[in-house]
Design a protein around this motif. Structure first.
Motif, short mmCIF file in Angstrom:
data_model
loop_
_atom_site.label_atom_id
_atom_site.label_comp_id
_atom_site.label_asym_id
_atom_site.label_seq_id
_atom_site.Cartn_x
_atom_site.Cartn_y
_atom_site.Cartn_z
N VAL A 188 0.86 -1.18 0.00
CA VAL A 188 0.00 0.00 0.00
C VAL A 188 0.90 1.24 0.00
N TRP A 195 1.30 6.90 2.33
CA TRP A 195 0.31 7.79 2.95
C TRP A 195 -0.96 7.03 3.34
N LYS A 196 -1.24 5.92 2.68
CA LYS A 196 -2.39 5.10 3.06
C LYS A 196 -2.02 4.16 4.20
#
Length: 142
Positions: A107, A110-111
């Motif tokens: 991922v 930032w996620k």
């Protein structure tokens, strides 16, 4: 010791630290993978542990090497060529770091911050290595 010699030595120390972090981290990653394989008898788990832990080590080494480049550039005689070379090196290392982070976590960074509360990649790999095949934790002494 004058300031230039001090900063030159600091840059060399950062370079050494970056390479040492990767070398020592590689050994630690191998040990974690062997422990995971021994406890779970799963090559897939051992490989995932090795990949996650060594990926984290490479990220750490790249960050330290970027710091070394910054120290060396800031302390050298300023020139447009040196600034351009530093920019290219930092860009390449940043892209490598970003792609490694996405590869390890699956991922975007930032996620990932929204999904986890912060255990490091290496700590996560160590915990994975400690799990038994039934999902429980083995005592630390085993």
């Amino acid at each position: 010791m004058d300031a230039h010699a001090f900063f030159e030595a600091t840059g060399i120390a950062f370079e050494f630290a970056g390479v040492a972090a990767m070398a020592v981290g590689f050994v630690v990653a191998i040990v974690l993978a062997l422990v995971a394989w021994r406890r779970q008898r799963s090559g897939a788990v051992a490989f995932r542990t090795l990949r996650e832990s060594f990926g984290g080590v490479i990220l750490l080494g790249l960050e330290i090497l970027v710091a070394a480049d910054l120290v060396k550039t800031v302390t050298s005689t300023p020139s447009l060529t040196d600034a351009l070379v530093l920019g290219i090196i930092v860009l390449i290392r940043t892209i490598l770091s970003f792609s490694l982070q996405v590869e390890i976590d699956g991922v975007a960074p930032w996620k990932r911050a929204l999904l986890t509360t912060g255990p490091s990649v290496v700590a996560h790999a160590a915990r994975s290595a400690m799990r038994t095949p039934d999902g429980g934790e083995q005592p630390a002494g085993m």
